[in-house]
Scaffold this active site. Structure first.
Site, short mmCIF file in Angstrom:
data_model
loop_
_atom_site.label_atom_id
_atom_site.label_comp_id
_atom_site.label_asym_id
_atom_site.label_seq_id
_atom_site.Cartn_x
_atom_site.Cartn_y
_atom_site.Cartn_z
N ARG A 172 -10.74 -11.04 1.47
CA ARG A 172 -11.69 -11.99 0.88
C ARG A 172 -11.07 -13.39 0.77
O ARG A 172 -11.77 -14.38 0.82
CB ARG A 172 -12.15 -11.46 -0.49
CG ARG A 172 -11.08 -11.40 -1.52
CD ARG A 172 -11.46 -10.51 -2.70
NE ARG A 172 -11.37 -9.10 -2.37
CZ ARG A 172 -11.64 -8.12 -3.23
NH1 ARG A 172 -12.03 -8.41 -4.46
NH2 ARG A 172 -11.52 -6.87 -2.88
N LYS A 199 0.83 -1.19 0.00
CA LYS A 199 0.00 0.00 0.00
C LYS A 199 0.87 1.25 0.00
O LYS A 199 1.96 1.23 0.55
CB LYS A 199 -0.87 0.04 1.27
CG LYS A 199 -2.06 -0.88 1.25
CD LYS A 199 -2.88 -0.73 2.52
CE LYS A 199 -4.04 -1.70 2.57
NZ LYS A 199 -5.11 -1.43 1.59
#
Ligand code: BES
Ligand code: ZN
Ligand code: ZN
Length: 504
Positions: A358, A284
């Site tokens: 996920r 990130k």
């Protein structure tokens, strides 16, 4: 802070601050406020006129009583329009009361019960909401600011008393206070965990919390799976994401069984438990990473709920399932282009290592489904896209069972937690196709990101009725969101699901 109810006449209450109220547009106060005004020789009416107090929601009028009554100061709180009055407004008034009392350094506060008079709301509900507002507004995370904590102690309200003269009403109010305290303790438990930096909160610390919660409580059982056991279970989606971190991953399974009667239903609550999300090898940028200690907020809410379940005592069996791990870049981290075989047997191509939630949830949801629950509800800080879609005060809700979605939205209206449904559109499913595996963990482009993540999760719950709450925006407040939700972890979902558990 102690919150209690007492048989007490407002005008006779001895305290630092006495709180009364007024709806908008009322010239002559009635009820409890009217009685206080009378005892003060019309002071409320006079000052309201002088100060142009209009009773708008949240407006305050504070003055000295000059010993005309035993209370040192009086605060008149504006209730706004009578037609829009509701329980969440009472929560907000609880927050305003605590903050004003702190500013005024009032230790003992006596208050009228808002909403139980002309607004005609149930006194227990009003007391519950007032308690929640007061306790949640009083929350601050000062563990690492010891000096500040000492200062704060000095101005903290020591007791908040709801004054009422009708004995049956007092009984109801006491019950409401008790429920409000239980809910708030659950929320605060979750907030503390979210606010804790990742250095001090590793996956094993979430395991310790689960142990604390289950210890000494006959109604709560705990099973923890470590890496070796998870390898035997073929949980390679979860383990694959955890591989870049020096911290060991764990799957936590808490189980609550109602002690008194046979459980009506079995509900599984699944929480995303990334103690830190660096993005992994798809690292990130600076701005996106700094807040990522909050990526276990789903797990925090599940633990917050479990921390009070023995007191809340819903009549359903509740399972709390958390995949606790950390997403880090390193020589052993999962790479873009890798393929992980999940516990279900479905293979997942890692299109982006930052869409890790996920992938971990593929295994935790599949594990949840294997417990044969009647319903699964998951909470996950899953996508930045849900923040773009709904902002930071509305949770994205989606699922495969409309009745559950509707019921949760309804409960959110009662607990003051806003939810908005996003569609799990079948036509979007093909975007999750991979040429080399059963699924890809990212959709084609940037659009519809929260839905794409929801569609991915749906692949792992089978036919079990399931709802997914994307709390990426709502689990953390960058600034105060409302009168009782200060900056930091919010504990979103705790009150919502505690209430939901009592409706199924
Ligand atoms: N944990 C993040 C989502 C998130 C973002 C939570 C902001 C809280 C605040 C999640 O794992 C993530 O990084 N999602 C990516 C997915 C993308 C790579 C498809 C995102 O939303 O950018
Ligand atoms: Zn991520
Ligand atoms: Zn994440």
């Amino acid at each position: 802070m102690e919150i209690k109810a007492e048989k007490l006449n407002l005008a006779e209450a001895k305290c630092d601050l006495l709180v009364v109220n007024e709806f908008a547009g009322i010239k002559v106060p009635g009820g409890g406020t009217g009685a206080v005004d009378k005892a003060l020789g019309g002071m409320i009416r006079k000052l309201a006129q002088e100060e142009r107090f209009r009773g708008e929601f949240g407006e305050t009028l504070v003055f000295h009583t000059h010993e005309k009554i035993p209370a040192k100061k009086v605060m008149v709180l504006g209730l706004g329009k009578r037609d829009d009055f509701n329980l969440d407004k009472i929560r907000k008034l609880g927050g305003i009361t605590i903050k004003k009392a702190r500013d005024l350094k009032a230790k003992n506060v006596v208050t009228i019960l808002h909403g139980a008079g002309v607004a005609g709301l149930d006194p227990a509900d009003c007391a519950r909401s007032l308690t929640e507002g007061a306790m949640l507004a009083n929350y601050r995370f000062l563990k690492y600011r010891k000096q500040e904590a000492k200062k704060v102690d000095k101005v903290d309200v020591s007791d908040l008393t709801i004054a009422e003269i009708n004995a049956p009403k007092i009984k109801k109010i006491k019950k409401g206070i008790e429920l409000g305290e239980i809910e708030s303790r659950g929320v605060i438990y979750a907030r503390d965990l979210v606010n804790e930096p990742a250095f001090h909160l590793r996956p094993k610390d979430l395991v310790e919390k689960a142990k604390d919660i289950s210890q000494g409580k006959g109604s709560i059982k705990l099973k923890v799976y470590d890496r070796i056991e998870l390898e035997k279970m073929n949980a390679w989606a979860f383990l694959g994401i955890a591989m870049g971190s020096a911290s060991e991953p764990y799957l936590i399974h808490l189980k609550y069984i109602p002690p008194k009667a046979k459980a009506k239903k079995k509900i599984a609550l699944v929480g995303k438990g990334l103690t830190f999300d660096s993005g992994g090898l798809n690292i990130k940028p600076e701005k996106g990473m700094s807040e990522m200690k909050i990526d276990m907020a789903g797990a925090a809410s599940v633990l917050g709920i479990f921390s009070v379940l023995d007191k809340w005592q819903p009549s359903v069996e509740v399972h709390g399932i958390i995949g606790a791990c950390e997403n880090m870049p390193s020589g052993s981290a999962v790479r873009p282009g890798d393929i992980l075989t999940s516990m279900s047997g479905k293979t997942i191509e890692i299109g982006n290592t930052d869409a890790e939630g996920r992938v971990t949830m593929a295994d935790t949801l599949y594990y949840a489904q294997k417990q044969k629950p009647d319903q699964i509800i998951d909470l996950a800080t899953l996508t930045g896209a849900v923040i773009i879609a709904l902002g930071s005060n509305i949770t994205g809700i989606m699922g495969n069972e409309q009745k559950m979605v509707d019921k949760l939205i309804e409960q959110g209206k009662i607990t003051g937690e806003k939810l908005w449904q996003l569609p799990l559109d079948k036509d979007y499913e093909k975007q999750l196709e991979s040429k080399i595996a059963d699924l890809n963990n990212i959709g084609g482009g940037r659009s519809g990101g929260a839905i794409m993540a929801g569609l991915f999760l749906k692949e792992f719950v089978g036919k079990t009725p399931w709802v997914h709450l994307d709390i990426a925006g709502t689990s953390y407040a960058e600034k105060d969101i409302n009168e009782y939700t200060p900056i930091g972890g919010t504990g979103v979902g705790v009150r919502l699901l505690l209430h939901y558990l009592k409706t199924v």
